[in-house]
Design an enzyme around this catalytic site. Structure first.
Site, PDB file in Angstrom:
ATOM      1  CE  LYS A  91      -4.577   0.781   0.388  1.00 41.57           C
ATOM      2  NZ  LYS A  91      -5.669  -0.042  -0.139  1.00 41.57           N
ATOM      3  CB  VAL A 192     -23.388   7.048   0.458  1.00 38.31           C
ATOM      4  CG1 VAL A 192     -24.132   6.076   1.350  1.00 38.31           C
ATOM      5  CG2 VAL A 192     -23.661   8.483   0.919  1.00 38.31           C
ATOM      6  N   GLY A 193     -19.830   7.259  -0.706  1.00 40.24           N
ATOM      7  CA  GLY A 193     -19.022   7.773  -1.800  1.00 40.24           C
ATOM      8  C   GLY A 193     -18.874   6.736  -2.888  1.00 40.24           C
ATOM      9  CE  LYS A 194     -12.845   6.243  -4.773  1.00 37.68           C
ATOM     10  NZ  LYS A 194     -11.475   6.142  -5.321  1.00 37.68           N
ATOM     11  CB  VAL A 195     -17.307   1.475  -2.010  1.00 40.42           C
ATOM     12  CG1 VAL A 195     -17.867   0.088  -1.695  1.00 40.42           C
ATOM     13  CG2 VAL A 195     -15.934   1.357  -2.668  1.00 40.42           C
ATOM     14  N   GLY A 196     -19.893   3.087  -1.339  1.00 38.63           N
ATOM     15  CA  GLY A 196     -21.157   3.078  -0.616  1.00 38.63           C
ATOM     16  C   GLY A 196     -22.375   3.299  -1.496  1.00 38.63           C
TER      17      GLY A 196
END
Length: 363
Positions: A91, A192-196
């Site tokens: 990472k 609740v951005g890119k994945v949410g």
């Protein structure tokens, strides 16, 4: 994976003398001309080249950035092992506010540092980095995934990440309630951005009642404008206390499960996309003591890394989705092993991952 370091850490002590260390290589990168300050951490290459995303974040200190890179890279080793990938864990973190300092020059400089590792580390998107950024980095580094389809990549990996988390939720429902559907279940999604946002779509399609929260008002509006039936909680603290909540899905940054949040959880299941949800060792036992079923984060959020790994071999979405579907079976296997061994699911997942890495090292 638990959060293995916190605060201002003695990096060498952690790397060489603690059980939480064991990293093969940590690279400190700086390019004064562009303002780049980055850390690349390779935890393990036992199963193959280390694979993991690049996080761009305004850390409070350089020590916090190093700690995050160490935690996240170790988590990637376990995630890749349980996803059945021939990759170790790595990472990278870029220090700074991406809204203020991200530039083409900086991304190109970062790409040169990744390229200097000669393929030991393969990078991809993470918090604060996007497909367009990977396209830039790839101009200097061929070991870059998560690129746009126009540039030979697979595009946004959040689609399959959300799909994998949904499979983990289905497995959790099967284990706890005897039915893999979320129909009629109340699910709280924090972040609740890119994945949410993709996860919310899966949940609604399956008939779940959804409650959401996010620090960004525009992210909330994007969902409620499309789905007015979705309820909004004031903040995460309010969300986790929601009456009748069946499942809590942390989908923002790590450390969501800690000494303050676990005692007040109303949900019977925790299954979300965020990395390093357990703030410190022992939280997994606290969850078990409260009869809260925890689906280990690095197991259920592996859909994205499945996608970017496939990109290295010529991306095929259907092939990737089929692999991500197996997260359902892996999650059930972990729950079964946890029950048989009398240990929390997080410990069972760790054992399975460590077993695969040990077998690879012995070959």
């Amino acid at each position: 994976m638990t959060d293995v370091t916190s605060g201002h850490v003695d990096v060498l002590q952690t790397l060489f003398h603690s059980d939480q260390g064991g990293h093969e290589q940590v690279v400190i990168c700086q390019d004064r001309a562009s303002g780049l300050k980055a850390v690349i951490a390779l935890h393990s290459t036992a199963l193959g080249p280390a694979l993991g995303g690049t996080r761009f974040y305004p850390y409070a200190s350089e020590a916090d950035a190093v700690a995050d890179a160490l935690n996240l890279s170790r988590g990637m080793s376990y995630k890749n092992a349980l996803a059945g990938l021939d990759h170790g864990g790595g990472k990278a973190v870029i220090i700074g506010d991406p809204e203020k300092i991200k530039s083409e020059e900086l991304l190109l400089a970062y790409g040169r540092f990744v390229a200097s590792l000669g393929g030991r580390y393969v990078t991809a998107c993470d918090v604060g980095t996007y497909v367009a950024d990977m396209d830039v980095i790839a101009r200097e580094c061929r070991w870059t995934t998560g690129r746009s389809p126009e540039n030979g990549g697979a595009g946004d990996s959040s689609v399959l990440t959300a799909f994998g988390v949904f499979q983990g939720m289905r497995a959790s429902a099967q284990h706890l309630w005897g039915d893999p559907t979320l129909r009629g279940r109340k699910v709280g999604v924090a972040g609740v951005g890119k994945v949410g946002r993709h996860l919310v779509e899966h949940l609604l399609s399956d008939g779940a009642e959804v409650v959401i929260t996010d620090v960004r008002a525009e992210s909330l509006r994007a969902i409620t404008d499309l789905h007015p039936e979705v309820t909004v909680a004031a903040d995460t603290d309010a969300l986790i206390r929601t009456e009748g909540l069946d499942i809590y899905a942390p989908c923002a940054l790590g450390g969501a499960l800690n000494d303050d949040t676990v005692p007040v959880l109303t949900a019977k299941v925790v299954c979300g996309a965020a990395n390093n949800q357990l703030a410190h060792p022992g939280v997994e036992k606290d969850l078990a003591d409260r009869s809260v079923l925890y689906a280990p984060d690095y197991v259920v959020n592996a859909g994205g890394v499945i996608q970017v790994a496939d990109e290295l071999h010529g991306f095929d979405f259907d092939r990737c989705k089929a692999k991500a579907t197996k997260i359902f079976d892996t999650t059930l296997e972990i729950f079964a092993r946890a029950k048989a061994d009398g240990i929390p699911p997080a410990a069972a997942a760790d054992r399975l991952a460590e077993q695969r890495m040990a077998e690879a090292r012995s070959r």
